[in-house]
Each structure stands twice: as structure tokens, then as C-alpha cells.
Design a protein around this motif. Structure first.
Motif, PDB file in Angstrom:
ATOM      1  N   GLY A 182     -19.923 -25.401  -3.877  1.00  0.00           N
ATOM      2  CA  GLY A 182     -20.795 -25.942  -4.078  1.00  0.00           C
ATOM      3  C   GLY A 182     -22.003 -25.759  -2.625  1.00  0.00           C
ATOM      4  N   GLY A 183     -23.152 -27.170  -2.783  1.00  0.00           N
ATOM      5  CA  GLY A 183     -23.920 -27.381  -2.110  1.00  0.00           C
ATOM      6  C   GLY A 183     -25.389 -28.099  -2.523  1.00  0.00           C
ATOM      7  N   ASP A 184     -26.308 -27.800  -2.397  1.00  0.00           N
ATOM      8  CA  ASP A 184     -27.090 -28.153  -2.085  1.00  0.00           C
ATOM      9  C   ASP A 184     -28.165 -28.716  -3.991  1.00  0.00           C
ATOM     10  OD1 ASP A 184     -28.566 -30.788  -1.213  1.00  0.00           O
ATOM     11  OD2 ASP A 184     -29.007 -29.497   0.864  1.00  0.00           O
ATOM     12  N   VAL A 224     -18.229 -30.163   5.093  1.00  0.00           N
ATOM     13  CA  VAL A 224     -17.589 -31.149   4.049  1.00  0.00           C
ATOM     14  C   VAL A 224     -17.244 -29.971   2.765  1.00  0.00           C
ATOM     15  CG1 VAL A 224     -19.756 -30.645   2.381  1.00  0.00           C
ATOM     16  CG2 VAL A 224     -18.073 -32.507   1.828  1.00  0.00           C
ATOM     17  N   LEU A 225     -17.989 -27.793   2.410  1.00  0.00           N
ATOM     18  CA  LEU A 225     -16.912 -27.410   2.142  1.00  0.00           C
ATOM     19  C   LEU A 225     -15.073 -26.781   2.389  1.00  0.00           C
ATOM     20  CD1 LEU A 225     -20.459 -25.513   1.159  1.00  0.00           C
ATOM     21  CD2 LEU A 225     -18.729 -26.555  -0.535  1.00  0.00           C
ATOM     22  N   ILE A 260     -17.497 -20.477  -2.194  1.00  0.00           N
ATOM     23  CA  ILE A 260     -19.428 -20.095  -2.611  1.00  0.00           C
ATOM     24  C   ILE A 260     -20.084 -20.957  -2.418  1.00  0.00           C
ATOM     25  CG2 ILE A 260     -20.190 -18.935  -3.990  1.00  0.00           C
ATOM     26  CD1 ILE A 260     -18.452 -17.811  -5.401  1.00  0.00           C
ATOM     27  N   GLY A 261     -21.359 -20.947  -0.899  1.00  0.00           N
ATOM     28  CA  GLY A 261     -22.268 -21.787  -1.312  1.00  0.00           C
ATOM     29  C   GLY A 261     -23.336 -21.944  -1.716  1.00  0.00           C
ATOM     30  N   ARG A 262     -23.657 -22.871  -2.511  1.00  0.00           N
ATOM     31  CA  ARG A 262     -24.960 -23.291  -3.049  1.00  0.00           C
ATOM     32  C   ARG A 262     -26.387 -23.123  -1.475  1.00  0.00           C
ATOM     33  NH1 ARG A 262     -26.244 -25.556  -8.776  1.00  0.00           N
ATOM     34  NH2 ARG A 262     -27.603 -26.272  -7.576  1.00  0.00           N
ATOM     35  N   PHE A 263     -26.416 -22.711  -0.918  1.00  0.00           N
ATOM     36  CA  PHE A 263     -27.650 -22.859  -0.107  1.00  0.00           C
ATOM     37  C   PHE A 263     -27.789 -21.356   1.144  1.00  0.00           C
ATOM     38  CE2 PHE A 263     -23.580 -24.197   1.985  1.00  0.00           C
ATOM     39  CZ  PHE A 263     -22.904 -22.743   3.150  1.00  0.00           C
ATOM     40  N   ALA A 264     -28.728 -21.153   1.545  1.00  0.00           N
ATOM     41  CA  ALA A 264     -29.430 -19.775   1.658  1.00  0.00           C
ATOM     42  C   ALA A 264     -29.962 -19.107   0.704  1.00  0.00           C
ATOM     43  CB  ALA A 264     -28.544 -19.455   3.275  1.00  0.00           C
ATOM     44  N   GLY A 265     -30.950 -19.415  -0.082  1.00  0.00           N
ATOM     45  CA  GLY A 265     -31.788 -19.154  -1.475  1.00  0.00           C
ATOM     46  C   GLY A 265     -32.180 -20.615  -2.193  1.00  0.00           C
ATOM     47  N   GLN A 266     -30.992 -21.691  -2.152  1.00  0.00           N
ATOM     48  CA  GLN A 266     -31.793 -22.007  -3.818  1.00  0.00           C
ATOM     49  C   GLN A 266     -32.634 -23.007  -2.939  1.00  0.00           C
ATOM     50  OE1 GLN A 266     -30.058 -22.322  -6.278  1.00  0.00           O
ATOM     51  NE2 GLN A 266     -30.594 -24.072  -7.270  1.00  0.00           N
ATOM     52  N   GLU A 306     -22.719 -30.082  -7.033  1.00  0.00           N
ATOM     53  CA  GLU A 306     -23.770 -30.202  -5.865  1.00  0.00           C
ATOM     54  C   GLU A 306     -23.793 -31.653  -5.218  1.00  0.00           C
ATOM     55  OE1 GLU A 306     -27.453 -30.781  -8.949  1.00  0.00           O
ATOM     56  OE2 GLU A 306     -28.135 -29.186  -8.958  1.00  0.00           O
ATOM     57  N   LEU A 307     -23.466 -31.252  -4.166  1.00  0.00           N
ATOM     58  CA  LEU A 307     -22.539 -32.199  -2.921  1.00  0.00           C
ATOM     59  C   LEU A 307     -24.038 -31.805  -1.281  1.00  0.00           C
ATOM     60  CD1 LEU A 307     -21.208 -30.185  -0.907  1.00  0.00           C
ATOM     61  CD2 LEU A 307     -19.360 -30.393  -2.971  1.00  0.00           C
TER      62      LEU A 307
END
Length: 447
Positions: free
Chosen positions: A70-72, A91-92, A110-116, A398-399
């Protein structure tokens, strides 16, 4: 059937295939200079982290982990700030705490970040009031302001994206290594909403119960248990801008193959999952575990072709299929996908993305996602997997950790009128922190 020969792959072999969703840079020399600079920069992740994630995804396939990705929707350079990054991590962590306690299984984060920082678009151009400019493709390419200067693709943003990703990942690692994720102190993760949310009592009960369990385990062991003081965390992004992905693809000593060291877990979106296309060609040759978004438009031959091309040796943990079908269509398509992959003997991990198939446009011009539709698709996903003798291994969401109003519904029953209060996404609507945690609580009931 696969459309490629694995012996002929090179990091630049994708350039011989049709490459969609790539920006048209006005100055090729400037692009090549930026790419050369990017290729010289240190990697963001390591090959042993990549291999560790692959091994844990294989265990998730075996039912030992539940995956929370999850992530942006699309990160922005402006959001590379300590409070925003910390809230996203909080939040994760809160969701994973609920899942660990409720599902009685380990959670792989697993984060949707640091590159999305890049997003696919449905059209190359956007027209407003008779003026036509390039579409906004994420901060890695251009800026959202509707001006010729902002919308011109700028290759220097590739270097800025690497820097922002490095800062984000460095801060996340620092927080985790410093005890931010310590299960002895989940109060560190609290966001302001806990004091007044309708979900506060349920969440606090789970925090207290987990704390009691941790203390009980340590009493039996006679010592502190190290695994309770920190968590593992991995990064992911859509492998969209292939020039940038190639620039961070390299070999490493004492390891076979090529690694994309800009992320642990790249994925291919539905718009770029063409078997004969550049994105599949690039991804098939890297050692990273891969995700692929699969949707209703994907027939069985296409699905099998992806499995054969991306994981011809059938390595456990290598391939994750992320179904994004929508609440109205999941019942028509998911069972035949599960059966097709199983009959062919492909080892895959199944995740549900209940966001993308449930996007709606409101009368006042906002894109939104009804919480009830998201929950409906996720509920059906659990039931359909069970009915097919399969297992849903995780979710892809997506959060954000911010108090946004972009998805309707949830515990506070946000309406279309509420959207204008705090709609900050530049691309797609995200669950806010309260809706995300509510979904975690619902997953526990489903699982």
C-alpha cells in the motif's frame, strides 16, 4: 505462449519492442546526459534485499504470510517530508498490526513509495479551454500545473526522483531501525483520529491484546524477542519509465543475473502488459520478484503468456498476479483466471487490488472510489478464491496517512459533497487513514 527467448535478453533489449506510456522528451541529448548521471548514482536497494523479498513471497504463496502492499497512487516531490512519510508508514504499521492479530499470520509489508513518481495516462495530451498540452505523467516526468513550462517533460526530474526516493527510503529505514515499529510500543504509531474515530475502541482492544501476547511470549522465552522490536519493510513501484529503470539495472558481485536496484518489487500495469511490448521484455530479464496487474480485458492466452514469459522456470516467489476487476466483474472473471493458471501449473501469489476497478466520476468533476464497492470486491475475492480451492495472499491498496476526502463512504460516511474538503491527489483517489484501517478490520472478518 512466451514471445521471447530468455537467452537473448539484455538490459536494453526492450528498446527493440513497442514502448507505450513513455514521455516524449524534447531534447534527446539532455535525456542521455541525465540517464548517464542516473546510472552512476548508488542503488536504492541491494540485491540481497531483493532476494530476501523473493523468498518471503514464496512463503506467502505457501500461506505463511499475508501481503499488505500500500501507499500513494502517485508520490509527489513536495510530499517528501518527514511528517507525511511517517504518517504513511504509521497507517501501514497499524493495518499490519490489525492483520497480524486478527488473521493469526505474519504480514509482509510492501510500500508503494520511494519511487512511485510516474503514472500511466489514458491520453498523451490534455485540452482545457482550447489549449492542448502534454498530460501530467507524475513528478518524475513533468509538473501538474497546466502551463507549457510545467508540462514539458524534463529529464532532470529523473535525478530528482532518485534523490527523493533515497531520502524517503533512508528516513523509513531510520525510523524502523530506531524502534519506530517496535511492537512493544504501538502507541508510537497512533494518528490523531484514534481519539475520536468510531473504530478507536476496536483498534485499541487489538493493541492491548497484542501487547499482552508479546509480553506472554517473552515471559516464556525468558528474554526479549528481537523480532518484536522491528519489522521488515520493502518498497515497490510501477516499472513504467523504462529509460530510468534501465539506468538502475546492474549486476552485482557474487550474484547471478541483473537486478533492478531502484526498488525491491517492480510491477507491470494493465496498460503496459502487452506480451510483445517493451515493459514485459524489460521485466522478464531482471532477478527481482515481479507483480503484474491483471484485469477483465485479459483473456486466458494473454494471462498464460505473461506467466510463461515472466516466470518460465516456475520459480516460487517470482510472480505475483494482482487482479483489479471491479466489484461488478470479479465474479465473471476471477474464477477462470485462477483455474487457467492452476491448470498450467504456474506458482503465483494472488493479490487483490480493489481500487482501480471501482473508480467513478461524480457530477461535480471528481474521481472517487466508493468504500462499499472496494469492500464488496475484496469480500468477493476472498470468497471466490476459497470456492476455487485457491488462496488470496494479500491486498494492493492506494492509501495515505493524511486526512483526505477522496473516497466516499467508510466509517464517517463521506459523501460526494465532502470530496472538495480535502481532495489533494493529483491522479487517483486514495483511502484515508481511517478508511484504510477500517478495511484492515474488515479483512480480518473475511480471512
Amino acid at each position: 505462449m512466451p514471445v521471447t527467448d530468455p537467452r537473448r535478453w539484455t538490459p536494453d533489449s526492450w528498446q527493440m519492442r513497442p514502448a507505450t506510456q513513455q514521455p516524449q522528451y524534447p531534447d534527446d541529448s539532455a535525456l542521455q546526459t541525465a540517464l548517464a548521471d542516473l546510472a552512476r548514482l548508488p542503488p536504492l536497494v541491494t540485491s540481497w534485499e531483493v532476494n530476501q523479498l523473493k523468498a518471503q513471497l514464496a512463503r506467502a504463496q505457501a500461506g505463511e504470510f499475508f501481503v499488505l502492499q500500500g501507499g500513494d497512487c502517485a508520490e509527489s516531490f513536495a510530499d517528501c517530508q518527514a511528517p507525511i512519510i511517517a504518517n504513511r508508514l504509521k497507517v501501514l504499521l497499524q493495518m499490519s498490526l490489525v492483520l497480524v492479530h486478527g488473521l493469526r499470520t505474519r504480514v509482509l509489508r510492501i510500500g508503494r513509495f520511494a519511487g512511485q513518481y510516474a503514472k500511466p495516462r489514458s491520453a498523451d495530451l490534455e485540452t482545457r479551454d482550447g489549449v492542448t498540452l502534454p498530460s501530467y505523467r507524475g513528478d518524475l516526468v513533468n509538473a501538474p500545473a497546466f502551463t507549457p513550462e510545467a508540462r514539458a517533460p524534463d529529464p532532470r526530474r529523473l535525478l530528482e526522483g532518485h534523490a527523493r526516493s533515497a531520502m524517503t527510503l533512508n528516513f523509513v529505514r531510520g525510523l524502523i531501525d530506531g524502534g519506530f515499529a517496535d511492537l512493544h510500543h504501538p502507541e508510537y504509531w497512533d494518528l490523531d483520529w484514534v481519539r475520536h474515530s468510531p473504530l478507536a475502541a476496536d483498534y485499541q482492544r487489538r493493541v492491548d491484546n497484542l501487547g499482552d501476547s508479546v509480553r506472554f511470549m517473552e515471559t516464556l522465552a525468558g528474554r526479549p524477542v528481537g523480532d518484536f522490536s522491528r519489522v521488515e519493510f520493502f518498497t515497490s513501484h510501477e516499472a513504467l519509465l523504462l529509460w530510468a529503470e534501465q539506468a538502475q539495472t546492474r549486476t552485482v558481485p557474487r550474484a547471478e543475473g541483473w537486478f533492478n536496484l531502484s526498488t525491491h518489487f517492480p510491477w507491470i500495469g494493465m496498460r503496459t502488459a502487452d506480451l510483445a511490448g517493451a515493459h514485459v521484455e524489460y521485466c522478464r530479464g531482471i532477478e527481482n520478484p515481479l507483480g503484474v496487474k491483471v484485469g477483465a480485458a485479459m483473456d486466458n492466452d494473454w494471462l498464460l503468456g505473461l506467466c510463461e514469459t515472466l516466470n518460465p522456470r516456475r520459480i516460487p516467489g517470482r510472480l505475483t498476479l494482482i487482479h483489479r476487476l471491479g466489484a461488478a466483474q470479479i465474479g465473471d472473471h476471477l474464477p477462470r483466471m485462477i483455474e487457467t493458471v492452476r491448470e498450467a501449473g504456474h506458482p503465483v501469489l494472488w493479490l487483490c487490488d480493489p481500487m482501480h476497478g471501482n473508480t467513478r466520476s461524480t457530477g461535480n468533476g471528481y474521481k472517487t472510489r466508493p468504500f462499499d464497492a472496494i469492500l464488496d470486491e475484496l469480500t468477493q475475492a476472498f470468497d471466490l478464491h476459497r470456492g476455487c480451492g485457491s488462496r488470496l495472499g494479500g491486498v494492493h491498496l492506494e492509501l495515505t496517512g493524511e486526512d483526505v476526502t477522496e473516497c466516499t463512504g467508510g466509517a464517517r460516511n463521506l459523501t460526494e459533497t465532502d470530496l472538495s474538503r480535502a481532495y489533494t491527489s493529483t491522479v487517483d483517489p486514495r483511502l484515508n487513514y481511517e478508511q484504510a484501517l477500517e478495511l484492515a478490520l474488515k479483512i480480518v472478518e473475511m480471512g
